[in-house]
Each structure stands twice: as structure tokens, then as C-alpha cells.
Design a protein around this motif. Structure first.
Motif, PDB file in Angstrom:
ATOM      1  N   PHE A 129      10.014  11.723 -21.842  1.00  0.00           N
ATOM      2  CA  PHE A 129      11.048  11.716 -20.820  1.00  0.00           C
ATOM      3  C   PHE A 129      11.088  10.333 -20.171  1.00  0.00           C
ATOM      4  O   PHE A 129      10.177   9.527 -20.324  1.00  0.00           O
ATOM      5  CB  PHE A 129      10.814  12.793 -19.754  1.00  0.00           C
ATOM      6  N   THR A 130      12.159  10.088 -19.451  1.00  0.00           N
ATOM      7  CA  THR A 130      12.318   8.844 -18.704  1.00  0.00           C
ATOM      8  C   THR A 130      12.470   9.181 -17.230  1.00  0.00           C
ATOM      9  O   THR A 130      13.191  10.103 -16.867  1.00  0.00           O
ATOM     10  CB  THR A 130      13.558   8.062 -19.186  1.00  0.00           C
ATOM     11  N   LEU A 131      11.767   8.437 -16.394  1.00  0.00           N
ATOM     12  CA  LEU A 131      11.840   8.631 -14.947  1.00  0.00           C
ATOM     13  C   LEU A 131      12.603   7.475 -14.324  1.00  0.00           C
ATOM     14  O   LEU A 131      12.332   6.311 -14.619  1.00  0.00           O
ATOM     15  CB  LEU A 131      10.434   8.716 -14.359  1.00  0.00           C
ATOM     16  N   LYS A 132      13.573   7.807 -13.470  1.00  0.00           N
ATOM     17  CA  LYS A 132      14.345   6.790 -12.763  1.00  0.00           C
ATOM     18  C   LYS A 132      14.407   7.143 -11.276  1.00  0.00           C
ATOM     19  O   LYS A 132      14.513   8.314 -10.924  1.00  0.00           O
ATOM     20  CB  LYS A 132      15.761   6.686 -13.324  1.00  0.00           C
ATOM     21  N   ALA A 133      14.360   6.117 -10.434  1.00  0.00           N
ATOM     22  CA  ALA A 133      14.468   6.323  -8.987  1.00  0.00           C
ATOM     23  C   ALA A 133      15.216   5.120  -8.399  1.00  0.00           C
ATOM     24  O   ALA A 133      14.617   4.072  -8.152  1.00  0.00           O
ATOM     25  CB  ALA A 133      13.103   6.473  -8.348  1.00  0.00           C
ATOM     26  N   PRO A 134      16.527   5.259  -8.200  1.00  0.00           N
ATOM     27  CA  PRO A 134      17.333   4.117  -7.770  1.00  0.00           C
ATOM     28  C   PRO A 134      17.178   3.712  -6.310  1.00  0.00           C
ATOM     29  O   PRO A 134      17.655   2.658  -5.913  1.00  0.00           O
ATOM     30  CB  PRO A 134      18.771   4.589  -8.043  1.00  0.00           C
ATOM     31  N   ASP A 135      16.513   4.541  -5.506  1.00  0.00           N
ATOM     32  CA  ASP A 135      16.385   4.191  -4.086  1.00  0.00           C
ATOM     33  C   ASP A 135      15.067   4.731  -3.528  1.00  0.00           C
ATOM     34  O   ASP A 135      14.955   5.907  -3.212  1.00  0.00           O
ATOM     35  CB  ASP A 135      17.556   4.760  -3.289  1.00  0.00           C
ATOM     36  N   ILE A 136      14.071   3.859  -3.414  1.00  0.00           N
ATOM     37  CA  ILE A 136      12.781   4.219  -2.835  1.00  0.00           C
ATOM     38  C   ILE A 136      12.602   3.391  -1.571  1.00  0.00           C
ATOM     39  O   ILE A 136      12.591   2.157  -1.623  1.00  0.00           O
ATOM     40  CB  ILE A 136      11.631   3.955  -3.818  1.00  0.00           C
ATOM     41  N   HIS A 137      12.465   4.064  -0.452  1.00  0.00           N
ATOM     42  CA  HIS A 137      12.393   3.357   0.831  1.00  0.00           C
ATOM     43  C   HIS A 137      11.168   3.810   1.613  1.00  0.00           C
ATOM     44  O   HIS A 137      11.006   5.000   1.895  1.00  0.00           O
ATOM     45  CB  HIS A 137      13.662   3.622   1.649  1.00  0.00           C
ATOM     46  N   ILE A 138      10.315   2.871   1.927  1.00  0.00           N
ATOM     47  CA  ILE A 138       9.116   3.120   2.715  1.00  0.00           C
ATOM     48  C   ILE A 138       9.260   2.328   4.007  1.00  0.00           C
ATOM     49  O   ILE A 138       9.396   1.097   3.967  1.00  0.00           O
ATOM     50  CB  ILE A 138       7.857   2.664   1.953  1.00  0.00           C
ATOM     51  N   LYS A 139       9.270   3.005   5.147  1.00  0.00           N
ATOM     52  CA  LYS A 139       9.541   2.300   6.398  1.00  0.00           C
ATOM     53  C   LYS A 139       8.612   2.761   7.520  1.00  0.00           C
ATOM     54  O   LYS A 139       8.117   3.880   7.525  1.00  0.00           O
ATOM     55  CB  LYS A 139      10.994   2.501   6.820  1.00  0.00           C
ATOM     56  N   GLY A 140       8.410   1.838   8.464  1.00  0.00           N
ATOM     57  CA  GLY A 140       7.614   2.147   9.642  1.00  0.00           C
ATOM     58  C   GLY A 140       6.185   2.537   9.335  1.00  0.00           C
ATOM     59  O   GLY A 140       5.609   3.386  10.013  1.00  0.00           O
ATOM     60  N   CYS A 141       5.598   1.901   8.326  1.00  0.00           N
ATOM     61  CA  CYS A 141       4.261   2.309   7.886  1.00  0.00           C
ATOM     62  C   CYS A 141       3.179   1.299   8.288  1.00  0.00           C
ATOM     63  O   CYS A 141       3.466   0.145   8.603  1.00  0.00           O
ATOM     64  CB  CYS A 141       4.251   2.496   6.367  1.00  0.00           C
ATOM     65  N   LYS A 142       1.945   1.781   8.272  1.00  0.00           N
ATOM     66  CA  LYS A 142       0.805   0.959   8.663  1.00  0.00           C
ATOM     67  C   LYS A 142      -0.329   1.160   7.667  1.00  0.00           C
ATOM     68  O   LYS A 142      -0.567   2.282   7.203  1.00  0.00           O
ATOM     69  CB  LYS A 142       0.331   1.344  10.069  1.00  0.00           C
ATOM     70  N   PHE A 143      -1.007   0.063   7.335  1.00  0.00           N
ATOM     71  CA  PHE A 143      -2.141   0.115   6.413  1.00  0.00           C
ATOM     72  C   PHE A 143      -3.330  -0.583   7.059  1.00  0.00           C
ATOM     73  O   PHE A 143      -3.208  -1.685   7.590  1.00  0.00           O
ATOM     74  CB  PHE A 143      -1.797  -0.570   5.093  1.00  0.00           C
ATOM     75  N   LYS A 144      -4.479   0.066   6.999  1.00  0.00           N
ATOM     76  CA  LYS A 144      -5.696  -0.516   7.562  1.00  0.00           C
ATOM     77  C   LYS A 144      -6.808  -0.462   6.529  1.00  0.00           C
ATOM     78  O   LYS A 144      -7.033   0.565   5.891  1.00  0.00           O
ATOM     79  CB  LYS A 144      -6.128   0.234   8.824  1.00  0.00           C
ATOM     80  N   PHE A 145      -7.481  -1.610   6.358  1.00  0.00           N
ATOM     81  CA  PHE A 145      -8.622  -1.693   5.440  1.00  0.00           C
ATOM     82  C   PHE A 145      -9.834  -2.226   6.184  1.00  0.00           C
ATOM     83  O   PHE A 145      -9.752  -3.192   6.936  1.00  0.00           O
ATOM     84  CB  PHE A 145      -8.321  -2.628   4.266  1.00  0.00           C
ATOM     85  N   ASP A 146     -10.989  -1.573   5.960  1.00  0.00           N
ATOM     86  CA  ASP A 146     -12.243  -2.023   6.563  1.00  0.00           C
ATOM     87  C   ASP A 146     -13.354  -2.034   5.530  1.00  0.00           C
ATOM     88  O   ASP A 146     -13.549  -1.050   4.799  1.00  0.00           O
ATOM     89  CB  ASP A 146     -12.655  -1.096   7.712  1.00  0.00           C
ATOM     90  N   ASN A 147     -14.066  -3.165   5.484  1.00  0.00           N
ATOM     91  CA  ASN A 147     -15.313  -3.235   4.724  1.00  0.00           C
ATOM     92  C   ASN A 147     -16.412  -2.749   5.660  1.00  0.00           C
ATOM     93  O   ASN A 147     -16.726  -3.394   6.666  1.00  0.00           O
ATOM     94  CB  ASN A 147     -15.582  -4.672   4.265  1.00  0.00           C
TER      95      ASN A 147
END
Length: 222
Positions: A129-147
Motif C-alpha cells: 500500500f501507499t501512505l499519503k498525508a498532504p497536511d500534517i500540522h504540529i503546533k504549540g508544542c514543547k520538547f525537553k531533554f535532560d541528561n
């Protein structure tokens, strides 16, 4: 034609029912929690005609019982008619107000290793099969990384062992994904790091196959 109309109509009638929604949430959270052996919560789901599903207040805990991820809203709209053509078209994917908290030690062990371990041995098989996604929107997000083996720097300099990225806004297109190759277009990416660094825009096109990686039309603005 009757089947094409009847399927989304039946789903709408079922998923519009609050009792059915609660049952699906309970079943889904119980299954995922057991599969990952951690706490997973889904606040509630929404379904809109013809085939849009939204999961709200999604919470995933790590094995230390700390927050791994929280997503205010995760939605997807699927084109059902394309399924009969061996093509999955997700008209829109939206991720709103998500928070991701990644922890790692100096050996590279992270608090999401248990998720990777659960999926890395999954057998997809001969998928055609083939997967298509013409509009992917990620908004207002936060990422935190800690060693977890290092202390944060006291100054506002960039600290690679303790990263906090906020105001993440990403808009991209999955042109197609098959078992042999992937093509995607990053239309916009912006964010701000706690050190004060601001990424105003990144745009590019990417093609990946078994023996090729092509990055083109790269634009970066700071």
C-alpha cells in the motif's frame, strides 16, 4: 457505492454515541497500557463526518512514573474511499499543544527505550500500500531533554545536555510512503530554545529509499 456511503455513516452513528466513545477509550487505554506496561490515558475521543477522529488529553507515563508525553489534541482525517485502491490517504493530521519529556543517561539509555523495544521487533510483512498525508500540522508544542548524569549550566548558553525547545510549529507533507521509499516536504518549521536561539524557518524536500538519500530546496532562516 452503497458500501462506500454506508461505512462512514455507520461509524458516525456509532462514534457519535457517548457510551460507545467511553467504551472505546477504556478498551484502547487498557490495551496500550498493557502492551507498553505503563500508564496511558486518553481523556475522550471525537468523531466527525466523514472520517475525522480526534484523541484529546492523551497522557503517556514512563517507567519511572514521570510524564513522557502529553498531547492536548491529536486528530486525523482519513479518506476511506482510497482504501479500496491500496492507498491510505490521511487528509490531515493535527497535533496541538503537546509536551514531550525525554531523559537519557551518559550511556544513551532513555526513558522511552521501552517503547522502542516493544515496536522494533514488530513484523509488518509484505505490505502493499501507499501512505499519503498532504497536511500534517504540529503546533504549540514543547520538547525537553535532560541528561540525568549532568547538572544544567548556570548561564543562558546553549546546553546540549539540557535542552528546552518551545513554540514548536511544524507543517509538512508526506508525499508518499511505501515499503521501498519515502518522499516528504517540510513546508515550515519554527521554534525557540531556552538559550534564546530562535529558528524562524526551515523548509526542504527529502527523498529516502534503500540506497538513496536526497535533500533538496533547503531554506534556513534564523
Amino acid at each position: 457505492m452503497v458500501i462506500i456511503i454506508a461505512v462512514p455513516l455507520s461509524l458516525t452513528l456509532l462514534l457519535s454515541n457517548r457510551y460507545i466513545q467511553n467504551v472505546l477509550v477504556d478498551k484502547a487505554t487498557a490495551y496500550i497500557s498493557e502492551y507498553l506496561d505503563t500508564k496511558v490515558d486518553i481523556g475522550y475521543i471525537e468523531y466527525k463526518i466523514p472520517a475525522t477522529v480526534a484523541l484529546n488529553d492523551v497522557y503517556v507515563e514512563d517507567r519511572s512514573k514521570d510524564t513522557l508525553a502529553y498531547i492536548k489534541s491529536l486528530s486525523a482525517s482519513v479518506s476511506i474511499t482510497k482504501l479500496f485502491q491500496k492507498c491510505i490517504v490521511i487528509n490531515g493530521i493535527g497535533v496541538d499543544s503537546a509536551r514531550f519529556y525525554l531523559k537519557a543517561d551518559s550511556l544513551g539509555n532513555t526513558n522511552m527505550d521501552f517503547i522502542v523495544d516493544n515496536f522494533k521487533d514488530a513484523q509488518i510483512g509484505d505490505v502493499d500500500f501507499t501512505l499519503k498525508a498532504p497536511d500534517i500540522h504540529i503546533k504549540g508544542c514543547k520538547f525537553k531533554f535532560d541528561n540525568t548524569d549532568t547538572e544544567p549550566l548556570s548561564s543562558r548558553r546553549f546546553d546540549p545536555n539540557h535542552i528546552v525547545v518551545d513554540g514548536v510549529d511544524i507543517n509538512f507533507v508526506l508525499n508518499y510512503a511505501s515499503k521501498d521509499s519515502i518522499a516528504a516536504t517540510l513546508k515550515h518549521f519554527t521554534c525557540k530554545e531556552k538559550s534564546g536561539f530562535i529558528l524562524s524557518h526551515i523548509g526542504t524536500s527529502v527523498f529516502v529509499s534503500k540506497n538513496r538519500l536526497v535533500v533538496s530546496d533547503l531554506v534556513v532562516k534564523m
